[in-house]
Design a protein around this motif. Structure first.
Motif, PDB file in Angstrom:
ATOM      1  N   VAL A 286       0.857  -1.180   0.000  1.00  0.00           N
ATOM      2  CA  VAL A 286       0.000   0.000   0.000  1.00  0.00           C
ATOM      3  C   VAL A 286       0.897   1.235   0.000  1.00  0.00           C
ATOM      4  O   VAL A 286       1.682   1.433   0.930  1.00  0.00           O
ATOM      5  CB  VAL A 286      -0.939   0.015   1.218  1.00  0.00           C
ATOM      6  N   CYS A 324      -2.912   4.797  -2.607  1.00  0.00           N
ATOM      7  CA  CYS A 324      -3.972   5.234  -1.688  1.00  0.00           C
ATOM      8  C   CYS A 324      -3.676   6.616  -1.141  1.00  0.00           C
ATOM      9  O   CYS A 324      -2.563   6.882  -0.669  1.00  0.00           O
ATOM     10  CB  CYS A 324      -4.096   4.235  -0.533  1.00  0.00           C
ATOM     11  N   SER A 327      -8.688   7.746  -0.516  1.00  0.00           N
ATOM     12  CA  SER A 327      -9.384   6.540  -0.955  1.00  0.00           C
ATOM     13  C   SER A 327      -8.382   5.665  -1.686  1.00  0.00           C
ATOM     14  O   SER A 327      -7.351   6.141  -2.163  1.00  0.00           O
ATOM     15  CB  SER A 327     -10.554   6.888  -1.882  1.00  0.00           C
ATOM     16  N   ALA A 328      -8.678   4.380  -1.761  1.00  0.00           N
ATOM     17  CA  ALA A 328      -7.747   3.437  -2.358  1.00  0.00           C
ATOM     18  C   ALA A 328      -8.144   3.116  -3.787  1.00  0.00           C
ATOM     19  O   ALA A 328      -9.317   3.033  -4.118  1.00  0.00           O
ATOM     20  CB  ALA A 328      -7.707   2.154  -1.536  1.00  0.00           C
ATOM     21  N   THR A 352      -8.595   2.820   4.146  1.00  0.00           N
ATOM     22  CA  THR A 352      -9.190   2.331   2.896  1.00  0.00           C
ATOM     23  C   THR A 352      -8.184   1.482   2.128  1.00  0.00           C
ATOM     24  O   THR A 352      -8.556   0.545   1.420  1.00  0.00           O
ATOM     25  CB  THR A 352      -9.650   3.504   2.023  1.00  0.00           C
ATOM     26  N   GLY A 353      -6.873   1.810   2.253  1.00  0.00           N
ATOM     27  CA  GLY A 353      -5.859   0.993   1.606  1.00  0.00           C
ATOM     28  C   GLY A 353      -5.806  -0.401   2.184  1.00  0.00           C
ATOM     29  O   GLY A 353      -5.690  -1.389   1.450  1.00  0.00           O
ATOM     30  N   THR A 356      -8.891  -2.304   0.891  1.00  0.00           N
ATOM     31  CA  THR A 356      -8.733  -2.737  -0.494  1.00  0.00           C
ATOM     32  C   THR A 356      -7.752  -3.893  -0.593  1.00  0.00           C
ATOM     33  O   THR A 356      -7.958  -4.853  -1.354  1.00  0.00           O
ATOM     34  CB  THR A 356      -8.253  -1.560  -1.373  1.00  0.00           C
TER      35      THR A 356
END
Length: 423
Positions: A286, A324, A327-328, A352-353, A356
């Motif tokens: 990420v 990310c 948002s990712a 969010t990363g 995902t």
């Protein structure tokens, strides 16, 4: 001088013995024009050798000198060679050469010659001038079309041996320049070598001399002096070790399979039990692409992604990348790394990363996060190991942060993550 002394001196010169008077006079000249190197220059122990083309050093601070080279070289050029050779030792080119050889698989005398050339490039771009003449044959980065001001490791990535380096094949600055011990080295147990503590003390005294009078030293030496007082953390090695440790630990990559039934099935008639087998671990990287992460750090992040793939055995198909910010984006397979676009520039929310990464195809065994840490973190531990590569940031007061809404002071990475500071 008496007649007997004159005859003795003439006989010695005719026999091709090392002219120590000329050599040491050249060292005094080097000290006059580069006084901050005096401690290092006087720490070198001279060893006469007819097996070196010019002058060379080993990692124990012995300087091997060719009598023929001293005889045919002017005192001014010898002073420059003194400074050149001691620069190899001060800048730890032998230790750095060993490390880069291990990391990049640079084996054999040809690759060590390339390391020697790259080390010379690092030194020669700013060592001459201001009372120090350039010796004949001193190699420059421009000879292979490269810019000045880079480090040995950077030069190594950008040139190979070929016709354009053929005139450099004679170079041999010794094991002190590339880390490869020669058969004429006296070795660790030889006489007049410096211990590790003594070598560190010499470097510290030289760094003190440079920082005490900073206007007299080139920029390369100023940078070296700062690192001598505050040595950089070997974060690439630490990050690689953290990833390897996370992927090789128990549970990472372990799964049950019916393709080879468990031997315990024999004890349960009518039932087939799965066996526990280890598969190659999956890693999801990420990357923080928020506005607080610079383009240079993003470039460094992409380089580390490739290094991470090597840490897990080179299986690029088992590594995915998730850009990310707030948002990712989608998880990109590393086998298509040249097409990965690190889109971002907004705020940061790596939660969010994580989400995902855990939703993308097969669940990863390890999540690697490359970030500056200015983000909220998941409130619960993810069901896999986590390694955080943290870009350095200065600590600020609570009122100095502002990430879109109010004053925001980011928490540090959670305790369940292995943290390595990058840079």
């Amino acid at each position: 001088m008496t007649a007997v002394t004159a005859v003795t001196a003439a006989t010695t010169k005719a026999a091709g013995a090392l002219d120590l008077d000329k050599l040491f006079a050249a060292r005094l000249h080097a000290v006059r024009v580069r006084p901050y190197l005096a401690t290092a220059l006087f720490a070198l122990h001279v060893v006469e050798s007819r097996r070196v083309p010019t002058m060379a050093v080993d990692r124990h601070w012995r300087c091997y000198v060719s009598p023929g080279f001293v005889e045919r070289t002017s005192e001014e050029e010898l002073a420059a060679v003194w400074v050149h050779e001691v620069s190899h030792l001060l800048r730890d080119h032998h230790g750095r050469g060993d490390r880069v050889a291990r990391e990049r698989g640079l084996h054999g005398p040809g690759e060590r010659l390339r390391i020697n050339i790259a080390a010379d490039f690092e030194i020669n771009d700013d060592v001459f001038g201001d009372g120090l003449v350039r010796p004949e044959g001193a190699v420059q980065p421009a000879a292979v079309g490269l810019p000045e001001g880079q480090l040995m490791e950077d030069y190594l990535r950008r040139f190979g041996l070929g016709p354009h380096t053929q005139h450099m094949a004679w170079l041999d600055c010794g094991s002190g320049a590339d880390g490869l011990e020669r058969d004429w080295d006296l070795g660790e147990d030889g006489a007049h070598g410096l211990s590790e503590q003594e070598r560190d003390a010499v470097r510290f005294r030289v760094a003190q001399g440079i920082t005490g009078r900073p206007g007299n030293a080139p920029s390369g030496w100023k940078r070296w002096a700062q690192e001598a007082f505050h040595p950089p953390q070997p974060w690439r090695e630490l990050l690689g070790a953290a990833v390897r440790s996370a992927t090789s630990g128990s549970g990472a990559g372990d799964d049950y399979t019916y393709s080879r039934p468990s031997r315990r099935s024999a004890g349960v008639p009518g039932a087939v039990l799965p066996s526990l087998r280890r598969r190659p671990p999956r890693v999801c990287v990420v990357i923080d692409t928020s506005g607080s992460v610079s383009d240079g750090e993003l470039g460094s992040a992409l380089l580390e992604v490739a290094a991470i793939s090597r840490a897990v055995g080179g299986r690029r198909d088992l590594v995915t990348v998730v850009p990310c910010d707030a948002s990712a984006r989608i998880a990109h397979p590393l086998c298509q790394a040249e097409g990965i676009v690190l889109i971002g520039g907004g705020g940061t929310d790596l939660r969010t990363g994580f989400a995902t990464a855990l939703r993308s195809g097969a669940r990863p065994d390890v999540i690697v996060v490359l970030t500056d840490g200015q983000t909220p973190w998941p409130s619960t531990r993810p069901p896999c190991r986590t390694v955080v590569g943290l870009f350095p940031r200065e600590r600020r007061s609570a009122g100095s942060w502002d990430e879109d809404e109010g004053h925001y002071v980011p928490d540090g990475p959670p305790d369940w993550a292995r943290v390595v500071e990058i840079g």
